[in-house]
Design a protein around this motif. Structure first.
Motif, mmCIF file in Angstrom:
data_model
loop_
_atom_site.group_PDB
_atom_site.id
_atom_site.type_symbol
_atom_site.label_atom_id
_atom_site.label_comp_id
_atom_site.label_asym_id
_atom_site.label_seq_id
_atom_site.Cartn_x
_atom_site.Cartn_y
_atom_site.Cartn_z
ATOM 1 N N VAL A 1 22.597 -14.521 -47.931
ATOM 2 C CA VAL A 1 23.694 -14.281 -46.995
ATOM 3 C C VAL A 1 23.937 -15.457 -46.059
ATOM 4 O O VAL A 1 25.072 -15.703 -45.625
ATOM 5 C CB VAL A 1 23.421 -12.984 -46.196
ATOM 6 C CG1 VAL A 1 22.210 -13.137 -45.283
ATOM 7 C CG2 VAL A 1 24.647 -12.561 -45.405
ATOM 8 N N ASP B 1 29.416 -2.935 -46.605
ATOM 9 C CA ASP B 1 28.609 -4.149 -46.442
ATOM 10 C C ASP B 1 29.481 -5.390 -46.247
ATOM 11 O O ASP B 1 29.229 -6.203 -45.359
ATOM 12 C CB ASP B 1 27.703 -4.353 -47.663
ATOM 13 C CG ASP B 1 26.365 -3.647 -47.527
ATOM 14 O OD1 ASP B 1 26.143 -2.994 -46.486
ATOM 15 O OD2 ASP B 1 25.552 -3.754 -48.460
ATOM 16 N N PHE C 1 20.697 -9.490 -46.451
ATOM 17 C CA PHE C 1 21.550 -8.910 -45.416
ATOM 18 C C PHE C 1 20.932 -7.638 -44.851
ATOM 19 O O PHE C 1 21.042 -7.349 -43.655
ATOM 20 C CB PHE C 1 22.940 -8.628 -46.002
ATOM 21 C CG PHE C 1 24.000 -8.315 -44.978
ATOM 22 C CD1 PHE C 1 24.130 -9.071 -43.818
ATOM 23 C CD2 PHE C 1 24.900 -7.276 -45.187
ATOM 24 C CE1 PHE C 1 25.129 -8.788 -42.886
ATOM 25 C CE2 PHE C 1 25.892 -6.994 -44.267
ATOM 26 C CZ PHE C 1 26.003 -7.753 -43.113
ATOM 27 N N ILE D 1 24.142 -7.657 -50.784
ATOM 28 C CA ILE D 1 24.228 -9.037 -50.298
ATOM 29 C C ILE D 1 22.814 -9.472 -49.936
ATOM 30 O O ILE D 1 22.183 -8.895 -49.053
ATOM 31 C CB ILE D 1 25.164 -9.118 -49.079
ATOM 32 C CG1 ILE D 1 26.555 -8.600 -49.442
ATOM 33 C CG2 ILE D 1 25.240 -10.556 -48.560
ATOM 34 C CD1 ILE D 1 27.446 -8.326 -48.246
ATOM 35 N N SER E 1 32.390 -16.373 -50.176
ATOM 36 C CA SER E 1 31.619 -15.424 -50.982
ATOM 37 C C SER E 1 31.820 -15.738 -52.467
ATOM 38 O O SER E 1 32.816 -16.363 -52.832
ATOM 39 C CB SER E 1 32.068 -13.992 -50.678
ATOM 40 O OG SER E 1 33.440 -13.824 -50.952
ATOM 41 N N LEU F 1 29.731 -7.822 -43.055
ATOM 42 C CA LEU F 1 29.463 -9.260 -43.146
ATOM 43 C C LEU F 1 30.642 -10.069 -42.599
ATOM 44 O O LEU F 1 30.456 -11.069 -41.898
ATOM 45 C CB LEU F 1 29.179 -9.657 -44.597
ATOM 46 C CG LEU F 1 28.854 -11.126 -44.840
ATOM 47 C CD1 LEU F 1 27.632 -11.569 -44.036
ATOM 48 C CD2 LEU F 1 28.645 -11.402 -46.322
ATOM 49 N N THR G 1 30.511 -9.884 -38.926
ATOM 50 C CA THR G 1 29.407 -10.736 -38.468
ATOM 51 C C THR G 1 29.854 -12.187 -38.377
ATOM 52 O O THR G 1 29.560 -12.889 -37.391
ATOM 53 C CB THR G 1 28.207 -10.619 -39.425
ATOM 54 O OG1 THR G 1 27.811 -9.252 -39.541
ATOM 55 C CG2 THR G 1 27.031 -11.431 -38.913
#
Length: 407
Positions: free
Chosen positions: A82, A116, A6, A3, A76, A120, A123
């Motif tokens: 990102v 990952d 990131f 990503i 996405s 994300l 996050t």
């Protein structure tokens, strides 16, 4: 799959995660529990499906903006990097907000737990938790049931379409794929669906029954006809989406219905403005009069692209610039694009899953074809003087194309 940009946050805050794809929810649920479950703070509309997810969320964000709502979205893949995957009121998340989220995650000790995409996703929820928001729009990454976004206790679920894609993870039949998509539905909640095949609907409706939910179906419970939307007591006329393609009427109707089902009052003037203003990079995106970008990468989206081109640009020369991933059905993609293309240009791009452009060249039946090793070598001005140029295939290819050409 890396990503973009990131890793710098992972390195800065010493949070490790794996680059592999691991469908399943136990690990991310454990991480979210350490963070006091930020995913459950806000109202959520969760969108899964093979195609139409991004467009539906584009309509949702436009509708929310025109009605004065505070909103956020997680989508996405990225267009640039990102930061455009996590947005608040249609503005990319800032480095400061990312740093604050990573500091919080570091302090709660979730390093080394996640992939990952799981990291994300977490996050995004941590960023959103720090804000007062009326609604959050979440796009499933792949599938639905086992996708890392499927962690909310409550949501209104939306499925615009179901077709064959990601067969190595989701299965090779519509029934298997439908089982994954339908899994975003929560107990005693609402599901809004587009026009699905009979086999897909059979699986979806079983999920609805099992979870004692309600389902609203396009062209059955709510409608779009002659640019007019109707559902229950709601009627909005003169809705003219600027996003190209007949399927955008359906995506717009899904978005309107999902917001109504989420408890928001909509008015006709604001809905009209939202329909006109909704935009989505990389989905039949008009760069200029002669140049478009469209991330058509599976059977259904390629079918929609070809239909749109035939309808919008009859008797025009069509120049196709194509880059695809090796796990896609590139033979099908070529056969469909050959129906509309005057010329082909196959391009290599930097991705571990990228299909070598020479393979596309070998299997293409059009004699007017070339291979280009790098997008920066393409002369778009020359092409655009003679017909319509469409850059298509993987979203990763389109992102690299933008970066290297400045579009």
């Amino acid at each position: 799959m890396e990503i973009k940009n990131f890793n710098k946050y992972k390195i800065k805050w010493n949070i490790e995660s794996e680059t592999v794809i691991k469908p399943g929810l136990e690990t991310i649920q454990s991480a979210l529990k350490k963070l006091d479950n930020p995913q459950d703070k806000h109202k959520v509309i969760h969108v899964a499906g093979t195609n139409g997810k991004g467009s539906t969320i584009a309509f949702l964000t436009a509708l929310a903006k025109e009605h004065g709502l505070s909103f956020a979205s997680f989508t996405s893949p990225s267009i640039v990097d990102v930061h455009d995957q996590i947005q608040i009121n249609s503005v990319n998340v800032t480095e400061k907000q990312m740093d604050e989220a990573f500091l919080h995650m570091h302090d709660r000790g979730i390093g080394g737990m996640l992939t990952d995409f799981e990291l994300l996703t977490v996050t995004a929820f941590v960023v959103f938790e720090a804000m007062e928001l009326d609604i959050v729009f979440i796009e499933a990454g792949m599938g639905g049931r086992l996708d890392s976004t499927n962690v909310m206790k409550h949501s209104v679920a939306v499925i615009p379409s179901i077709s064959i894609d990601h067969t190595n993870f989701l299965g090779d039949t519509i029934e298997k794929i439908s089982w994954h998509k339908a899994g975003i539905l929560k107990n005693n909640s609402q599901l809004v669906i587009g026009s699905l095949s009979v086999s897909a609907k059979t699986i979806v409706y079983k999920e609805v029954e099992d979870k004692k939910a309600t389902v609203l179906e396009y062209n059955n419970d709510f409608h779009m006809k002659n640019n007019e939307y109707s559902y229950k007591e709601y009627s909005f006329s003169n809705l003219k989406p600027q996003m190209i393609g007949k399927h955008q009427q359906s995506n717009m109707a899904l978005a309107i219905t999902a917001l109504i089902e989420s408890g928001f009052e909509l008015d006709e003037s604001s809905v009209q403005t939202a329909a006109t203003n909704a935009r989505l990079p990389g989905r039949m995106e008009k760069i200029n009069e002669h140049f478009y970008m469209d991330g058509a990468h599976n059977q259904a989206s390629i079918d929609a692209l070809v239909e749109t081109v035939q309808e919008k640009f009859p008797n025009r020369k069509i120049h196709i610039i194509l880059g695809v991933l090796m796990d896609k059905d590139y033979i099908y993609i070529l056969r469909k694009l050959e129906e509309i293309a005057s010329t082909f240009e196959f391009v290599n791009f930097q991705n571990k899953r990228a299909l070598n452009a020479n393979i596309l060249y070998k299997h293409c039946m059009n004699s007017a074809k070339i291979v280009t090793l790098d997008a920066s070598m393409i002369d778009l001005e020359k092409k655009s003087k003679n017909g319509i140029t469409i850059v298509t295939g993987s979203f990763y290819f389109i992102a690299e194309f933008r970066e290297k050409t400045g579009f």
